[in-house]
Design an enzyme around this catalytic site. Structure first.
Site, PDB file in Angstrom:
ATOM      1  CB  ALA A 104      -0.946  -0.003   1.184  1.00 35.57           C
ATOM      2  CB  SER A 105       2.499   3.089  -1.910  1.00 42.33           C
ATOM      3  OG  SER A 105       3.498   3.971  -2.300  1.00 42.33           O
ATOM      4  CG  HIS A 106       2.124   7.054   0.494  1.00 47.04           C
ATOM      5  ND1 HIS A 106       1.830   6.728  -0.813  1.00 47.04           N
ATOM      6  CD2 HIS A 106       1.118   7.807   0.947  1.00 47.04           C
ATOM      7  CE1 HIS A 106       0.674   7.285  -1.140  1.00 47.04           C
ATOM      8  NE2 HIS A 106       0.217   7.947  -0.088  1.00 47.04           N
TER       9      HIS A 106
END
Lengths: 462, 460
Positions: A104-106
């Site tokens: 979920a990346s960042h």
């Protein structure tokens, strides 16, 4: 069995949701079936490379995804727990048809998701991702018979990834770099690679910390105070911070100043790509300084809509040497097309190795213009109409209009970009100008114009 | 409620009734069950050589992890190797992805308890209940399970066997053995074990291949023609075949004669009870009396259980037995572990050959010969129970009957033999087994009591 799956988890560039709320191993099994079906029947391929970031929930999600893919008869190379770049590198190196990365990346740790790239490093455009969405929501896939079930091969990408950079980067100076992985997935790649290429490193949050307890995984300036202090205290040549999975990096110069993606991009173009002419890809939100600084050097600058999938796709079409997304995705296609954040600090190190000036001095030569971001409330039902109407009206009034993503008006002294949000009932207005005074004028002028149209459309619909 | 678990775990045709959705949810139900007694359960997972092994392993692992179980992937291993790891290491449960001897289009899921035995029926029913009620206890994002891999399960298993047999004794004989792994899970362990036992090995179908190109993986005579031929062709001392997941073993003597499982089982029982000077042995009611006879020679005891290796294993633990097993090639050696173990059986049979310094055919000749007769008759499922009751009732005063055993079906001991009438668990039939030293007597017994059973069925 039909599952209750919200279509809102399918975003323009990836799939995202809260673990065991919007997304679950069962839903990821379905997405695996859909992705397998996409490879088999849409792009007529055979193989997917799959990896995942260090989030705890990535493990059940990735394994159910793999089960779904193999049920469709597509073979899988599983790279395990890696940084974004390691999985993308392995899929690219092994010429896979599709590369999937669970992350979920960042976003905060309770989130998770998945993103897809083609084997050449180009991100899946929204239109293609929506095919996977439709397969998922409509149970539009088939499981194959026992003799055709896809196989799973586990391949550790870490060594070949490191060796790739060792073959590309050699430094004469002893450069010192502070690395802030924020406890995210680059803890598995950046320290190792930086050591291997001969950089002296200072570690900040370089131990895996899947709950991001040390700092939020978004590398915004306010989250990077520890890194900034480390750069100054240790007299580093520069510092770098990565987001949760490693597709965005933020550079801090030797004075402790956090550089914007535009500034970093300008430095890369100006000092790192002198030999390489060609078209540099920037999104519509990028500063006008990019064009001003790079076009005189012989580059062409081409604007594209916001979104890193456009960045990789356009860079491939234009054979560009550089792509800049204002959100922090930077690509250097001389290495590969995908937005692995590790290439950016390595390229910066190469620039400093070849240059007598410090990064702070190089950054100081770049003009910065005041910018402003405003938000205007607007109902979801009409927000897209408002922007469409603005396009029509502003085209009548102004000469230099770009309407590929919202509407951007370029003036001699600045520019304005008006876009509706894809997810919230708001319209965003971004302004950049030569001076604070002009910035204020432009902002007021275009906010008034937008609000006037909102009222008009509201009136018409009554 | 539909049943999922059969005699040997859950089985089905891949991507039809044995699919990832089932596996994923079984994983969740399994984890939910384990968490009732352990806060953070540790589960070992392994597979046989089938083509769908990774797919189903990934699905069931995802389910287990999502409930907060830590999962250790031991890879492609013989079933007994996984069971040994679960028993010896700190695992709360084990999962084997296998359909044992079934054709290649099948796969299955088999459960292992923390002591290395197969799941009991009670545990399977608890898991089924959770599965059908979908009453899962799922972990939130920060407490989902961790996944690790453990590559040493096969070495660990081989070393376990080596520490439980007389390696030097076997080595001195330099046996020539033809090994037929049927392209199954035995390929990863048995050749290595035999090499460490100083054997000369002629390999047959010892390359992993989930399509089982050599032959069907049930080690019955019609599937072992190549092995039989090879043994005589190369002049080997013996041949051994393992089933698909390598928990059962069947032997061929040096003359190329197929030896039925009850004979080798009796052979092992004979020499183990001789060495231990008595003790208790365990085998199901269906096992030939040759087992009882040889055990009796050594003043040892036999306890008959219900059909199914978990029953044998559990009774062995309870009675502290010295040996046990089934007539289908399932040998259980308690010094190693309480489950069927084919590699251990191969090592042990060679140890017996070495200790007695006799050829396998000579040893088998010493086992008494019984003639077995098998037949069956239709019986509606809902009548099975009452028919059994009536059978026991009507035969208890029969002057020919010396003993009635109702452990599993109705087994009648008569002069010069026995007859067993047992309802099938899956089909609407009764199976009739009879045994006597004389072929005629055996047939006569089967017919007599089949007729009685038929009368009872018709009167119900």
């Amino acid at each position: 069995m039909k599952l209750d799956i919200s279509k809102h988890i399918f975003r323009a560039y990836d799939i995202r949701g809260l673990y065991e709320k919007d997304i679950s191993p069962e839903i990821f099994y379905k997405i695996g079936l859909a992705a397998g079906n996409y490879v088999k029947n849409v792009i007529h391929g055979k193989q997917i490379a799959v990896g995942n970031d260090i989030r705890q929930s990535s493990i059940p999600l990735v394994h159910s995804f793999i089960a779904g893919v193999s049920a469709t008869g597509i073979d899988i190379i599983y790279t395990g727990n890696t940084a974004f770049g390691q999985t993308l590198f392995k899929g690219w190196e092994l010429k896979q048809d599709l590369i999937a990365f669970v992350t979920a990346s960042h976003l905060p740790p309770e989130w998770n998701g998945i993103k897809f790239y083609y084997g050449d490093g180009v991100g899946l455009p929204e239109k293609e991702l929506m095919k996977i969405r439709d397969f998922t929501l409509n149970d539009d896939f088939d499981a194959v018979g026992w003799e055709k079930v896809g196989g799973v091969e586990v391949v550790d990408p870490k060594t070949s990834y490191k060796n790739f950079f060792k073959s590309k980067f050699k430094f004469n100076k002893k450069l010192k770099v502070a690395i802030d992985c924020g406890g995210g997935s680059t803890t598995l790649s950046a320290p190792d690679v930086f050591d291997a290429v001969g950089l002296d490193t200072v570690h900040v949050f370089c131990e895996p910390d899947p709950s991001f307890s040390k700092r939020p995984s978004e590398p915004k300036p306010e989250n990077l105070t520890v890194l900034v202090d480390a750069v100054k205290k240790n007299n580093c040549d520069f510092g770098v911070a990565f987001d949760g999975d490693g597709d965005r990096s933020v550079i801090v110069d030797n004075t402790g100043k956090v550089l914007s993606a535009d500034e970093t991009g300008i430095i890369l173009g100006k000092y790192g790509l002198a030999e390489k002419k060609g078209t540099i890809i920037v999104n519509v939100e990028c500063s006008k300084a990019v064009k001003e600084q790079l076009e005189p050097l012989g580059f062409k600058v081409k604007q594209i809509p916001v979104g890193h999938t456009f960045l990789t796709l356009e860079a491939k079409l234009e054979k560009s040497p550089l792509g800049i997304e204002s959100s922090g995705h930077l690509i250097l296609p001389e290495y590969f097309l995908f937005d692995d954040a590790l290439v950016v600090p390595l390229k910066i190190a190469e620039i400093l190795d070849n240059n007598e000036k410090t990064l702070g001095e190089l950054a100081a030569e770049i003009p910065t213009y005041p910018t402003k971001k405003e938000v205007i409330d607007c109902d979801d039902q009409i927000k897209f109409d408002v922007v469409e109407r603005l396009k029509v009206e502003l085209t009548k009034e102004f000469e230099n209009i770009n309407s590929m993503d919202g509407v951007r008006v370029d003036l001699k002294t600045g520019w304005v970009l008006i876009r509706s949000s894809n997810t919230s009932p708001i319209i965003r207005l971004t302004t950049e100008a030569d001076s604070e005074k002009i910035l204020g004028q432009l902002t007021t002028q275009f906010m008034d114009k937008t609000e006037e149209i909102i009222e008009k459309i509201k009136g018409e619909s009554k | 409620m539909t049943k999922l678990f059969g005699t040997n775990g859950i089985r089905g045709v891949v991507n039809e009734d044995m699919n990832c959705e089932l596996a994923l949810r079984i994983g969740k139900a399994w984890g939910t069950y384990l968490k009732k007694t352990v806060t953070r359960p540790k589960v070992a997972i392994g597979t046989d050589a089938r083509l769908s092994n990774h797919m189903l392993k990934n699905a069931i692992s995802a389910g287990l992890l999502s409930t907060g179980c830590d999962v250790s992937d031991v890879g492609l291993v013989p079933t007994p190797a996984l069971q040994y790891a679960v028993k010896e290491k700190d695992f709360d449960s084990g999962v084997v992805i296998t359909a044992s001897h079934n054709p290649p289009q099948f796969n299955g899921i088999k459960g292992v308890a923390s002591d290395g035995t197969e799941f009991s029926k009670d545990v399977e029913e608890d898991i089924e209940k959770i599965y059908f009620e979908q009453n899962y206890s799922l972990a939130e994002w920060k407490s989902v399970g961790k996944l690790s891999t453990w590559d040493d399960a096969v070495d660990f298993y081989i070393n376990g066997i080596l520490s439980n047999v007389d390696v030097d004794l076997i080595k001195k004989q330099q046996y020539h053995i033809v090994l037929d792994c049927g392209n199954g899970a035995g390929c990863v362990a048995t050749p290595i074990l035999l090499e460490k036992l100083g054997c000369k090995i002629t390999e047959l179908y010892c390359k992993l291949d989930g399509t089982f190109p050599g032959h069907n993986s049930e080690p019955v005579p019609e599937n072992l023609g190549d092995l039989i031929q090879k043994v005589t062709e190369v002049g080997a001392d013996l041949g051994a075949a393992q089933d698909g997941d390598a928990d059962r073993a069947i032997f061929i003597d040096e003359n190329g004669t197929y030896i039925w499982g009850d004979k080798t089982l009796a052979l092992a029982a004979k020499y183990i009870t001789k060495e231990k000077k008595g003790g208790t042995t365990i085998t199901p009611v269906t096992t030939s009396s040759c087992f009882d006879d040889v055990v009796a020679e050594n003043d040892a005891e036999v306890i008959h259980t219900m059909v199914g290796s978990p029953f044998v294993a559990r009774t062995m633990i309870e009675k502290n037995a010295v040996f046990g097993g089934e007539e289908n090639g399932g040998f259980i050696f308690p010094e190693m572990q309480y489950c069927r173990d084919s590699a251990m059986a191969i090592a042990k049979i060679m140890e017996i050959m070495a200790r007695e310094n006799k050829a396998l055919s000579e040893l088998i000749e010493e086992i008494p010969i019984y003639e077995v007769h098998k037949t069956k008759m239709p019986c509606p499922n809902d009548k099975k129970e009452i028919v059994m009751k009536e059978l026991a009732e009507q035969t208890k005063d029969d002057s020919d009957v010396t003993k009635v055993d109702e452990t599993d079906g109705v087994k009648l001991y008569v002069e010069n033999g026995w007859v067993l009438m047992r309802p099938s668990g899956t089909e609407p039939i009764f199976r009739v087994y009879s045994e006597s030293k004389s072929k005629d007597r055996s047939e006569e017994l089967a017919l007599k009591y089949k007729r009685l059973a038929e009368e009872i069925i018709n009167n119900q």
